[in-house]
Design a protein around this motif. Structure first.
Motif, PDB file in Angstrom:
ATOM      1  N   VAL A 131       1.026  -2.958 -15.962  1.00 47.78           N
ATOM      2  CA  VAL A 131       1.116  -2.627 -14.540  1.00 47.78           C
ATOM      3  C   VAL A 131       2.034  -4.109 -13.785  1.00 47.78           C
ATOM      4  O   VAL A 131       2.521  -3.697 -12.652  1.00 47.78           O
ATOM      5  N   ASP A 132       2.323  -5.113 -14.648  1.00 46.09           N
ATOM      6  CA  ASP A 132       2.986  -6.012 -14.019  1.00 46.09           C
ATOM      7  C   ASP A 132       4.148  -6.658 -14.963  1.00 46.09           C
ATOM      8  O   ASP A 132       4.177  -6.369 -16.110  1.00 46.09           O
ATOM      9  N   ASP A 133       4.907  -7.440 -14.292  1.00 46.54           N
ATOM     10  CA  ASP A 133       6.136  -8.031 -15.235  1.00 46.54           C
ATOM     11  C   ASP A 133       6.625  -9.249 -14.388  1.00 46.54           C
ATOM     12  O   ASP A 133       5.976  -9.551 -13.575  1.00 46.54           O
ATOM     13  N   THR A 134       7.324 -10.018 -15.384  1.00 44.90           N
ATOM     14  CA  THR A 134       7.867 -11.455 -14.704  1.00 44.90           C
ATOM     15  C   THR A 134       8.908 -10.937 -13.632  1.00 44.90           C
ATOM     16  O   THR A 134       9.688 -10.049 -13.865  1.00 44.90           O
ATOM     17  N   PRO A 135       8.871 -11.962 -12.752  1.00 42.08           N
ATOM     18  CA  PRO A 135      10.172 -11.802 -11.769  1.00 42.08           C
ATOM     19  C   PRO A 135      11.543 -12.020 -12.304  1.00 42.08           C
ATOM     20  O   PRO A 135      11.602 -13.226 -13.109  1.00 42.08           O
ATOM     21  N   SER A 137      -4.494   9.742  10.959  1.00 40.38           N
ATOM     22  CA  SER A 137      -5.322  10.354  10.222  1.00 40.38           C
ATOM     23  C   SER A 137      -5.553  10.340   8.808  1.00 40.38           C
ATOM     24  O   SER A 137      -6.473  10.707   7.977  1.00 40.38           O
ATOM     25  N   LYS A 138      -4.472   9.663   8.101  1.00 41.49           N
ATOM     26  CA  LYS A 138      -4.518   9.183   6.643  1.00 41.49           C
ATOM     27  C   LYS A 138      -3.778   7.768   6.720  1.00 41.49           C
ATOM     28  O   LYS A 138      -2.598   7.676   7.137  1.00 41.49           O
ATOM     29  N   ILE A 139      -4.644   6.841   6.200  1.00 42.04           N
ATOM     30  CA  ILE A 139      -4.330   5.403   6.114  1.00 42.04           C
ATOM     31  C   ILE A 139      -4.394   5.284   4.768  1.00 42.04           C
ATOM     32  O   ILE A 139      -5.372   5.160   3.991  1.00 42.04           O
ATOM     33  N   VAL A 140      -3.270   4.802   4.113  1.00 43.05           N
ATOM     34  CA  VAL A 140      -2.954   4.446   2.625  1.00 43.05           C
ATOM     35  C   VAL A 140      -2.983   2.873   2.841  1.00 43.05           C
ATOM     36  O   VAL A 140      -2.051   2.367   3.301  1.00 43.05           O
ATOM     37  N   LEU A 141      -3.775   2.334   1.891  1.00 46.63           N
ATOM     38  CA  LEU A 141      -3.852   1.006   1.843  1.00 46.63           C
ATOM     39  C   LEU A 141      -3.603   0.341   0.403  1.00 46.63           C
ATOM     40  O   LEU A 141      -4.453   0.910  -0.602  1.00 46.63           O
ATOM     41  N   VAL A 142      -2.539  -0.382   0.238  1.00 37.91           N
ATOM     42  CA  VAL A 142      -2.011  -0.732  -1.031  1.00 37.91           C
ATOM     43  C   VAL A 142      -2.578  -2.047  -1.357  1.00 37.91           C
ATOM     44  O   VAL A 142      -2.060  -3.157  -0.299  1.00 37.91           O
ATOM     45  N   CYS A 143      -3.292  -2.558  -2.152  1.00 36.92           N
ATOM     46  CA  CYS A 143      -3.688  -3.923  -2.531  1.00 36.92           C
ATOM     47  C   CYS A 143      -2.907  -4.488  -3.609  1.00 36.92           C
ATOM     48  O   CYS A 143      -2.677  -4.064  -4.790  1.00 36.92           O
ATOM     49  N   GLY A 144      -2.120  -5.550  -3.310  1.00 38.67           N
ATOM     50  CA  GLY A 144      -1.414  -6.270  -4.222  1.00 38.67           C
ATOM     51  C   GLY A 144      -2.135  -7.312  -4.847  1.00 38.67           C
ATOM     52  O   GLY A 144      -3.470  -7.301  -4.578  1.00 38.67           O
ATOM     53  N   HIS A 145      -1.647  -7.749  -6.092  1.00 37.46           N
ATOM     54  CA  HIS A 145      -2.485  -8.768  -6.902  1.00 37.46           C
ATOM     55  C   HIS A 145      -1.349  -9.666  -7.661  1.00 37.46           C
ATOM     56  O   HIS A 145       0.013  -9.349  -7.143  1.00 37.46           O
ATOM     57  N   TYR A 146      -1.714 -10.500  -8.292  1.00 40.36           N
ATOM     58  CA  TYR A 146      -0.752 -11.331  -9.041  1.00 40.36           C
ATOM     59  C   TYR A 146      -0.044 -12.225  -7.829  1.00 40.36           C
ATOM     60  O   TYR A 146      -0.370 -12.582  -6.886  1.00 40.36           O
ATOM     61  N   GLU A 147       1.340 -12.309  -8.335  1.00 41.70           N
ATOM     62  CA  GLU A 147       2.283 -13.102  -7.348  1.00 41.70           C
ATOM     63  C   GLU A 147       2.745 -12.070  -6.180  1.00 41.70           C
ATOM     64  O   GLU A 147       3.401 -12.212  -5.239  1.00 41.70           O
ATOM     65  N   LEU A 162       3.569  -6.908  -9.366  1.00 44.05           N
ATOM     66  CA  LEU A 162       3.404  -5.345  -9.657  1.00 44.05           C
ATOM     67  C   LEU A 162       4.441  -4.622  -9.536  1.00 44.05           C
ATOM     68  O   LEU A 162       5.209  -4.920  -8.730  1.00 44.05           O
ATOM     69  N   LYS A 163       4.574  -3.732 -10.889  1.00 45.14           N
ATOM     70  CA  LYS A 163       5.663  -3.118 -10.950  1.00 45.14           C
ATOM     71  C   LYS A 163       5.949  -1.960 -10.057  1.00 45.14           C
ATOM     72  O   LYS A 163       5.251  -1.253  -9.567  1.00 45.14           O
TER      73      LYS A 163
END
Ligand code: SAM
Length: 245
Positions: free
Chosen positions: A55-59, A125-135, A68-69
């Motif tokens: 799911v992740d890679d280097t910058p 009426s629809k709330i999409v929450l995206v949780c980041g991680h890593y950097e 996160l890709k």
């Protein structure tokens, strides 16, 4: 016929298990059991296509940590926001439809507060929450899919899960019918003119030589009201003068 929840929350995360206790307890559990809101968790990793489920890679260009890709995040996001096609969306506007909003939890976002909670709750009426991680996340995902970046404060957490839970809980409380006594919502700190709530006491009347203010015991409702309003202003000036600006 079953009614639609007033708000569908969709949370995209690498750690759905972090939400189990929060969403299944207390007021949030009751709100979803009543069908007033729905909580939907999407495991971002399920949208990785290689055999290692990456799911992740280097910058590019070097630097600390992993990102996160964009392609994995995009597929995860698409699975919950199929409403619009890519081509319809001008770059940077997000792809969401009028009643859907995609929010990235990010320390770079606008600071979340009660006013924003009201605005989001009454608009979407629809709330999409995206949780980041890593950097963090690949910027192209933000450009393409995110309508708003929201921070819960000027500090850095490991991931967007706790911030997402903060938003979900704050907004769910504002959905009509969730808090039984609607007055307790308007009487809350930060609601009435943005002031803090007055001091409150319950039995016993005396505790370690500290008594309850006389005005609260005399039964004069007008005097109680006046005292409470004065106290609201006084304690806001003392504890949170920034709120009066
Ligand atoms: N490298 C990023 C930066 O400097 O902006 C910070 C990444 S942080 C370690 C990892 C993730 O935690 C972020 O992508 C975001 O989703 C979440 N996060 C951290 N602090 C946050 C905050 N104050 N508000 C909202 N989300 C936060």
């Amino acid at each position: 016929m079953a009614h639609m929840p007033r708000i569908q929350f969709h949370i995209l995360t690498l750690f759905p298990e972090l939400f189990t206790g929060i969403l299944n307890s207390s007021l949030l559990a009751k709100a979803s059991a009543k069908g007033l809101v729905s909580f939907n968790l999407t495991q971002i990793r399920d949208f990785a296509t290689d055999k290692h489920k990456t799911v992740d890679d280097t910058p590019f260009g070097g630097g600390e940590g992993m990102l996160l890709k964009a392609d994995v995040l995009y597929r995860a996001w698409r699975s919950v926001v199929p409403e619009k096609s890519c081509a319809e969306a001008p770059s940077g506007s997000g792809l969401s439809s009028a009643k859907t909003i995609t929010i990235l939890l990010s320390p770079q976002g606008e600071l979340f507060d009660q006013k924003m909670a009201h605005e989001l709750t009454s608009t979407y009426s629809k709330i999409v929450l995206v949780c980041g991680h890593y950097e963090g996340v690949d910027e192209r995902f933000i450009d393409l899919c995110v309508d708003r970046e929201v921070s819960i404060g000027n500090y850095i957490l490991t991931g967007g899960e706790l911030p997402a839970a903060v938003l979900v809980e704050t907004m769910t409380r504002l959905v009509p019918g969730v808090v039984g006594n609607e007055r307790s919502l308007t009487e809350e700190s930060l609601e009435r003119d943005g002031l803090l709530k007055y001091p409150q006491y319950t039995r016993p009347r005396e505790f370690k030589d500290h008594t309850v203010p006389d005005v609260l015991l005399a039964g004069d409702h007008k005097a109680i009201q006046t005292w409470r309003e004065q106290e609201m202003r006084r304690r806001t000036e003392r504890k949170r003068p920034d709120l009066l600006k």
